[in-house]
Scaffold this motif. Structure first.
Motif, mmCIF file in Angstrom:
data_model
loop_
_atom_site.group_PDB
_atom_site.id
_atom_site.type_symbol
_atom_site.label_atom_id
_atom_site.label_comp_id
_atom_site.label_asym_id
_atom_site.label_seq_id
_atom_site.Cartn_x
_atom_site.Cartn_y
_atom_site.Cartn_z
ATOM 1 N N TRP A 1 -11.468 10.268 -14.930
ATOM 2 C CA TRP A 1 -12.844 10.039 -14.506
ATOM 3 C C TRP A 1 -13.389 8.710 -14.999
ATOM 4 N N ALA A 2 -12.654 8.028 -15.842
ATOM 5 C CA ALA A 2 -13.067 6.682 -16.245
ATOM 6 C C ALA A 2 -13.023 5.721 -15.060
ATOM 7 N N PHE A 3 -12.147 6.009 -14.105
ATOM 8 C CA PHE A 3 -12.052 5.171 -12.898
ATOM 9 C C PHE A 3 -13.352 5.227 -12.100
ATOM 10 N N ALA A 4 -14.066 6.349 -12.174
ATOM 11 C CA ALA A 4 -15.337 6.465 -11.458
ATOM 12 C C ALA A 4 -16.332 5.419 -11.930
ATOM 13 N N LEU A 5 -16.248 5.033 -13.196
ATOM 14 C CA LEU A 5 -17.167 4.042 -13.749
ATOM 15 C C LEU A 5 -16.668 2.621 -13.520
ATOM 16 N N THR A 6 -15.404 2.363 -13.816
ATOM 17 C CA THR A 6 -14.885 0.994 -13.687
ATOM 18 C C THR A 6 -14.820 0.530 -12.233
ATOM 19 N N SER A 7 -14.672 1.461 -11.295
ATOM 20 C CA SER A 7 -14.620 1.083 -9.884
ATOM 21 C C SER A 7 -15.991 0.750 -9.311
ATOM 22 N N LEU A 8 -17.061 1.116 -10.043
ATOM 23 C CA LEU A 8 -18.405 0.844 -9.543
ATOM 24 C C LEU A 8 -18.690 -0.656 -9.435
ATOM 25 N N VAL B 1 -7.409 -5.270 -6.581
ATOM 26 C CA VAL B 1 -8.132 -4.922 -7.813
ATOM 27 C C VAL B 1 -8.280 -3.410 -7.938
ATOM 28 N N MET B 2 -8.627 -2.750 -6.839
ATOM 29 C CA MET B 2 -8.820 -1.301 -6.875
ATOM 30 C C MET B 2 -7.503 -0.574 -7.149
ATOM 31 N N MET B 3 -6.422 -1.042 -6.534
ATOM 32 C CA MET B 3 -5.124 -0.430 -6.792
ATOM 33 C C MET B 3 -4.696 -0.634 -8.250
ATOM 34 N N GLY B 4 -4.994 -1.815 -8.782
ATOM 35 C CA GLY B 4 -4.675 -2.062 -10.188
ATOM 36 C C GLY B 4 -5.456 -1.164 -11.122
ATOM 37 N N LEU B 5 -6.751 -0.946 -10.826
ATOM 38 C CA LEU B 5 -7.559 -0.044 -11.639
ATOM 39 C C LEU B 5 -7.064 1.392 -11.540
ATOM 40 N N MET B 6 -6.628 1.800 -10.362
ATOM 41 C CA MET B 6 -6.105 3.158 -10.199
ATOM 42 C C MET B 6 -4.841 3.350 -11.028
ATOM 43 N N MET B 7 -4.000 2.341 -11.068
ATOM 44 C CA MET B 7 -2.792 2.441 -11.889
ATOM 45 C C MET B 7 -3.147 2.472 -13.375
ATOM 46 N N PHE B 8 -4.158 1.690 -13.760
ATOM 47 C CA PHE B 8 -4.550 1.654 -15.171
ATOM 48 C C PHE B 8 -5.116 3.005 -15.615
ATOM 49 N N HIS B 9 -5.847 3.653 -14.704
ATOM 50 C CA HIS B 9 -6.467 4.944 -15.030
ATOM 51 C C HIS B 9 -5.664 6.121 -14.472
ATOM 52 N N THR C 1 0.837 -1.210 0.000
ATOM 53 C CA THR C 1 0.000 0.000 0.000
ATOM 54 C C THR C 1 0.868 1.255 0.000
ATOM 55 N N SER C 2 2.009 1.184 0.662
ATOM 56 C CA SER C 2 2.936 2.312 0.634
ATOM 57 C C SER C 2 3.513 2.508 -0.768
ATOM 58 N N MET C 3 3.877 1.400 -1.418
ATOM 59 C CA MET C 3 4.437 1.490 -2.766
ATOM 60 C C MET C 3 3.404 1.940 -3.794
ATOM 61 N N SER C 4 2.132 1.623 -3.551
ATOM 62 C CA SER C 4 1.093 2.059 -4.479
ATOM 63 C C SER C 4 1.001 3.581 -4.520
ATOM 64 N N ALA C 5 1.200 4.220 -3.362
ATOM 65 C CA ALA C 5 1.194 5.682 -3.336
ATOM 66 C C ALA C 5 2.387 6.248 -4.094
ATOM 67 N N VAL C 6 3.526 5.579 -4.008
ATOM 68 C CA VAL C 6 4.702 6.008 -4.769
ATOM 69 C C VAL C 6 4.417 5.904 -6.270
ATOM 70 N N ALA C 7 3.775 4.802 -6.662
ATOM 71 C CA ALA C 7 3.480 4.595 -8.082
ATOM 72 C C ALA C 7 2.465 5.607 -8.607
ATOM 73 N N LEU C 8 1.520 6.028 -7.777
ATOM 74 C CA LEU C 8 0.480 6.965 -8.212
ATOM 75 C C LEU C 8 0.918 8.421 -8.122
ATOM 76 N N SER C 9 1.994 8.677 -7.414
ATOM 77 C CA SER C 9 2.457 10.058 -7.277
ATOM 78 C C SER C 9 2.999 10.589 -8.606
ATOM 79 N N PRO C 10 2.699 11.857 -8.939
ATOM 80 C CA PRO C 10 3.236 12.438 -10.177
ATOM 81 C C PRO C 10 4.686 12.886 -10.035
ATOM 82 N N LEU C 11 5.193 12.896 -8.803
ATOM 83 C CA LEU C 11 6.554 13.358 -8.557
ATOM 84 C C LEU C 11 7.569 12.272 -8.873
#
Length: 420
Positions: free
Chosen positions: A339-346, A381-389, A101-111
């Motif tokens: 915003w595509a994540f808003a739909l696929t995460s449903l 699954v949710m972390m994978g979708l966040m990375m995809f989107h 979960t810590s690494m997922s934040a690193v992967a999602l960060s724009p920095l």
């Protein structure tokens, strides 16, 4: 034995459990009343009885205790077994989840980040988690011994001494924050050290005092993503130089501007990650605690599943429902994803809400187990979708499949952003 079982059953009824399994209660009592379970095959059911069960017996009727050679020999603590003990002390699976979960934040960060910072964050977070879990087990040895699911823990079965366990907790508790301080940054180190105190100190103490220990434990589980975010240089609190940014969908903006990825680094992004992990833990833990509520009652833990199982299911449903706006509104609004994540995460969210609703409406271990099993796949699954989107992530370009026209369009957009 009958008096002990009666006292245990009455006490759990006072806590609101309703009824206690006779077999589980008897198993708990027999675990403490004699040592014949440690005898090798062939000795069970023999005439040997411990002296603790012979108080008041006439000397002529007393039977001898089994000789020392009758008990199983303790295996030598080899290097392999010692490493296995350390893995159990650190709760290896839980520590791996915390690190991911810590690494997922690193992967999602724009920095941007570097490999040394990435590795240091992962190892430092794992060491902090190992220290917190070891300190937790050191304090709960007499209570873990009363629950079937925790009786085999190293300190309970005396695979190592409490002093050895304390040394492991101290070593990892110093090494983790120190590594984060010198190789990452002080903010991440303080978050790691604070999480050790919060889990091993506040949460562990509250488990026997208040049902709100679950809320404190959820904060503990939601801090690792913040550590990953700050490891990349991101900030957590808004300021005049670091304001909150909103990424509205295109149909709500009159003049949509080209995307500026740097704006994703705003306080709303780590807050969205925090809320995702915070709310996820209630369906996950409340369902699990319902399945082992008899053990919690025997050990004297003040869990919501023990004191009020209906409210336990209701809290699980509330946070399962809360995950829907967190994923479909807060996460894309922060800029972490499109915003595509808003739909696929449903889809995964509705599956989990449905399971939580059944647990609340009908109760029962079958529905609780369904909620728990859904929570196991939900987070990856949710972390994978966040990375995809992920905002600004062009997978076609990353895979080398983007055409020249698309690349030219992106370069033109970058020029426009730079000129503004």
């Amino acid at each position: 034995m009958q008096r002990s079982l009666l006292r245990t059953t009455c006490w759990t009824r006072q806590l609101g459990v309703g009824r206690l399994s006779t077999s589980s209660a008897a198993l708990s009592n027999t675990f403490f009343l004699h040592n014949t379970q440690w005898l090798p095959p062939g000795y069970e059911g023999t005439k040997y009885r411990p002296r603790s069960l012979q108080k008041g017996t006439h000397p002529a009727l007393a039977v001898p205790e089994p000789p020392l050679k009758a008990f199983r020999n303790i295996d030598t603590l080899s290097t392999r077994r010692l490493l296995n003990v350390y893995a159990q002390l650190s709760k290896a699976r839980l520590t791996v989840l915390v690190m991911l979960t810590s690494m997922s934040a690193v992967a999602l960060s724009p920095l941007p980040t570097t490999v040394p910072i990435l590795l240091s964050t992962a190892i430092g977070t794992a060491l902090c988690s190992a220290s917190a879990n070891t300190l937790n087990q050191l304090q709960e040895v007499p209570f873990d011994a009363q629950m079937a699911r925790t009786r085999s823990r190293p300190l309970v079965r005396r695979a190592i001494t409490p002093l050895h366990g304390a040394a492991v907790a101290l070593a990892t508790g110093i090494a983790g924050p120190a590594l984060l301080w010198y190789m990452v940054n002080p903010v991440t180190a303080m978050l790691g050290a604070g999480n050790i105190v919060l889990y091993a100190g506040v949460y562990t103490w509250m488990k026997r005092k208040s049902i709100y220990n679950t809320w404190v434990g959820s904060v503990v589980g939601a801090i690792p993503p913040l550590m990953g975010w700050t490891a990349c240089g991101g900030k957590l609190l808004p300021s005049s130089d670091y304001p909150v940014q909103f990424f509205l969908p295109d149909f709500l903006t009159t003049n949509p501007l080209p995307l500026d990825i740097s704006l994703v680094d705003n306080p709303l992004s780590p807050f969205a990650l925090f809320m995702l992990l915070y709310s996820w833990q209630f369906p996950h833990f409340n369902a699990l605690s319902y399945l082992v509520r008899d053990s919690y009652a025997q050990a004297g833990y003040t869990m919501l599943s023990v004191t009020n199982s209906a409210k336990n299911a209701l809290v699980s449903l509330r946070h399962a429902a809360l995950l829907v706006p967190v994923c479909s509104v807060l996460v894309p609004l922060s800029g972490l994803t499109t915003w595509a994540f808003a739909l696929t995460s449903l889809i995964p969210n509705l599956i989990c809400v449905r399971a939580a609703w059944r647990f609340y409406k009908h109760g029962g271990e079958k529905n609780a187990r369904s909620v728990f099993q859904h929570s196991l796949w939900y987070l990856p699954v949710m972390m994978g979708l966040m990375m995809f989107h992920k905002q600004g992530m062009d997978w076609l370009k990353w895979l080398g499949l983007a055409g020249d026209e698309e690349q030219d369009k992106e370069e033109n957009e970058a020029v426009v952003v730079a000129s503004q």
